[in-house]
Design a protein around this motif. Structure first.
Motif, mmCIF file in Angstrom:
data_model
loop_
_atom_site.group_PDB
_atom_site.id
_atom_site.type_symbol
_atom_site.label_atom_id
_atom_site.label_comp_id
_atom_site.label_asym_id
_atom_site.label_seq_id
_atom_site.Cartn_x
_atom_site.Cartn_y
_atom_site.Cartn_z
ATOM 1 N N ARG A 176 12.678 3.745 1.305
ATOM 2 C CA ARG A 176 11.789 4.354 2.308
ATOM 3 C C ARG A 176 10.803 3.343 2.849
ATOM 4 N NH1 ARG A 176 6.996 7.781 0.074
ATOM 5 N NH2 ARG A 176 6.365 5.593 -0.251
ATOM 6 N N ASN A 177 10.150 2.621 1.963
ATOM 7 C CA ASN A 177 9.139 1.656 2.383
ATOM 8 C C ASN A 177 9.735 0.521 3.198
ATOM 9 O OD1 ASN A 177 7.342 3.225 0.969
ATOM 10 N ND2 ASN A 177 7.230 1.863 -0.809
ATOM 11 N N LEU A 180 19.029 -4.476 -1.310
ATOM 12 C CA LEU A 180 18.001 -3.756 -2.060
ATOM 13 C C LEU A 180 18.621 -2.867 -3.140
ATOM 14 C CD1 LEU A 180 14.919 -3.288 -2.140
ATOM 15 C CD2 LEU A 180 15.260 -1.382 -0.562
ATOM 16 N N ILE A 181 19.669 -2.171 -2.782
ATOM 17 C CA ILE A 181 20.318 -1.243 -3.719
ATOM 18 C C ILE A 181 20.878 -1.980 -4.931
ATOM 19 C CG2 ILE A 181 22.288 0.317 -4.009
ATOM 20 C CD1 ILE A 181 21.815 1.224 -1.106
ATOM 21 N N PRO A 211 0.803 -1.231 0.000
ATOM 22 C CA PRO A 211 0.000 0.000 0.000
ATOM 23 C C PRO A 211 0.837 1.284 0.000
ATOM 24 C CG PRO A 211 -0.959 -1.581 1.506
ATOM 25 C CD PRO A 211 0.355 -2.159 1.070
ATOM 26 N N LEU A 212 2.048 1.223 0.572
ATOM 27 C CA LEU A 212 2.936 2.391 0.555
ATOM 28 C C LEU A 212 3.544 2.643 -0.820
ATOM 29 C CD1 LEU A 212 4.858 1.950 3.934
ATOM 30 C CD2 LEU A 212 3.312 3.830 3.348
ATOM 31 N N GLY A 213 3.374 1.696 -1.705
ATOM 32 C CA GLY A 213 3.946 1.829 -3.047
ATOM 33 C C GLY A 213 4.798 0.650 -3.434
ATOM 34 N N GLY A 257 10.653 3.672 -8.054
ATOM 35 C CA GLY A 257 12.089 3.903 -7.991
ATOM 36 C C GLY A 257 12.726 3.386 -6.713
ATOM 37 N N LYS A 258 14.066 3.421 -6.716
ATOM 38 C CA LYS A 258 14.836 2.837 -5.617
ATOM 39 C C LYS A 258 14.619 3.564 -4.292
ATOM 40 C CE LYS A 258 17.170 -0.050 -6.551
ATOM 41 N NZ LYS A 258 16.868 -1.503 -6.631
ATOM 42 N N TRP A 259 14.500 4.888 -4.324
ATOM 43 C CA TRP A 259 14.337 5.618 -3.065
ATOM 44 C C TRP A 259 13.016 5.287 -2.387
ATOM 45 C CZ3 TRP A 259 18.201 7.334 -0.522
ATOM 46 C CH2 TRP A 259 19.341 7.804 -1.185
#
Length: 478
Positions: free
Chosen positions: A313-314, A347-348, A300-302, A307-309
């Protein structure tokens, strides 16, 4: 009533006999028996909190029906947010009110002011984090039109309060559990036998591994200032096996018990200490909570879109909320933050989906690279567990500073050979059974029945020999 108690050893056979030999011809009566048994099971801790459980169940039951039947978007939102707000409100009051009050008091004191903050003198209702998440996912799924509202109150109440999972999970989904509750169940000998094996393995994990590791973990953590660095490392490792044996042991007993009643629960652990990176660890540790946060918070947060940022964040939000879910203490938040930091490089560089199969799935032995990755992941996990176990932030940093001292390479002050031997035997059995849902699931099936029964007998003897007094499960406090 503890799974590892004499009371449960009496309770379970009674319910089993009534379930299969008295109520088996009528599904409605059978489900009513499960509900009554679940409320009795829960009341054995504190009967007053049964009313809170019933209220939460009624709230979500009626909210779900109102959401489904309403064609007015504002009315749907009203019932949706009513359920969400009250459920999270109860969780906030019982679990987090004193934490926020104390944190505000500490913040004000930084500016030289002293205030007396009011605090609640209440105990935390056992299992509230788990059954609240059952209700939340149910209401969210109805609001998103993924499922239909359940009209039969008893069936829905069993979904929320089913006693094997009531106090420490796994966190079930209505899409998985409700259809099983509503379907006629026929006794299956192989399923029940498998359930008993999983109960036996869960009891071994809890009583033999977790409770015996707890003796030394508690001894070291409770007096950490007086132990050498090497002993503190040993204490952290003992706690790692304590919490794994304790929580996965509870889950095994819960899943095994449920199989006795013809109901399959979600797998909650899948050999997490054989993970080769932290992403794999979180796919194998407390699986029902990890997937719950993925489906109801991360996506739900996206999710991974934007994108990576946005992904970073999520991910940090999910890990921080996960830490806060575990307890009202800054140590849990730091624990969640650490795991997010561990996850960040994967993740990166898009490495978070590299290890989807269990280690050495098609061979008997891991490669040297895999062994190295497992040891690194285990070391990072053990370091994070220090914050999880510590009484407060100061205690955690004091413990860590004690580790990184001149005494790190000294001989440990304690050398409990019996517990270390048990851990080694336990990990060997976990390794041999790593391709299955739990270690004993298919162990020895290629050999004669005598071998299997000898193994079961040895495990029972070890449980009685190494069993300490009844110990609560760690996750009861969450």
């Amino acid at each position: 009533m503890l799974f590892n108690s004499f009371n449960f050893a009496l309770f379970l056979p009674v319910v089993f006999i009534l379930y299969w030999f008295v109520t088996n011809k009528n599904l409605k009566i059978q489900n009513a028996l499960l509900l009554i048994s679940s409320y009795f099971f829960y009341s054995c801790w504190d009967w007053r909190f049964v009313f809170l459980l019933i209220f939460s169940t009624l709230l979500d039951y009626f909210s779900g029906i109102q959401i489904e039947k309403s064609n007015n978007p504002n009315e749907r939102k009203f019932w949706f947010w009513l359920s969400i707000t009250i459920n999270l409100g109860f969780l906030g009051v019982f679990k987090y009110f004193n934490f926020f009050a104390d944190s505000l008091k500490d913040l004000i004191s930084v500016f030289g002011f002293q205030v007396n903050m009011w605090s609640l003198k209440v105990i935390l209702p056992i299992g509230i984090s788990f059954y609240t998440f059952h209700g939340l996912s149910y209401v969210i799924d109805i609001y998103k039109k993924r499922i239909n509202a359940e009209k039969n109150f008893i069936d829905y109440a069993v979904f929320v309060s089913y006693f094997p999972l009531l106090v420490a999970g796994p966190i079930e989904r209505a899409t998985h559990l409700l259809p099983q509750i509503k379907k006629k169940r026929i006794f299956n000998y192989d399923q029940a036998a498998d359930g008993l094996r999983q109960i036996l393995w869960g009891l071994f994990k809890k009583i033999v591994i977790a409770d015996n590791c707890a003796v030394y973990a508690n001894m070291i953590f409770n007096d950490s200032a007086h132990y050498s660095g090497s002993t503190l490392v040993m204490g952290a490792v003992f706690f790692a096996f304590q919490i794994y044996g304790d929580f996965s042991g509870y889950s095994d007993i819960a899943l095994g018990t449920s199989r006795l009643f013809g109901i399959e629960l979600l797998q909650n652990f899948s050999f997490p200490y054989f993970s080769r990176d932290i992403a794999e660890f979180w796919r194998r540790w407390h699986i029902s909570l990890t997937t719950w946060f993925k489906d109801y918070l991360y996506i739900p947060l996206g999710g991974s879109r934007g994108g990576k940022w946005v992904q970073i964040r999520n991910t940090f939000i999910v890990f921080l909320v996960s830490g806060f879910w575990h307890g009202a203490n800054w140590t849990f938040i730091i624990w969640g933050l650490l795991n997010a930091i561990y996850f960040l490089p994967l993740l990166i560089f898009n490495k978070n989906r590299d290890h989807l199969e269990i280690i050495a799935y098609k061979s008997n032995w891991p490669s040297f690279r895999e062994i190295f990755l497992v040891l690194i992941t285990f070391g990072l996990t053990v370091f994070a567990w220090i914050f999880f176990r510590a009484n407060n932030i100061h205690h955690a940093f004091q413990y860590i500073s004690g580790i990184f001292s001149k005494s790190l390479f000294s001989i440990p002050d304690l050398r409990p050979r019996d517990v270390i031997s048990l851990i080694i035997i336990f990990m060997i059995m976990e390794w041999l059974g790593r391709r299955n849902k739990y270690a004993l699931e298919k162990m020895g099936f290629q050999y004669h029945r005598i071998f299997r029964w000898t193994l079961y007998s040895v495990l029972l003897i070890v449980i009685f020999l190494f069993g300490t007094q009844e110990q609560e499960f760690i996750y009861f406090q969450f």
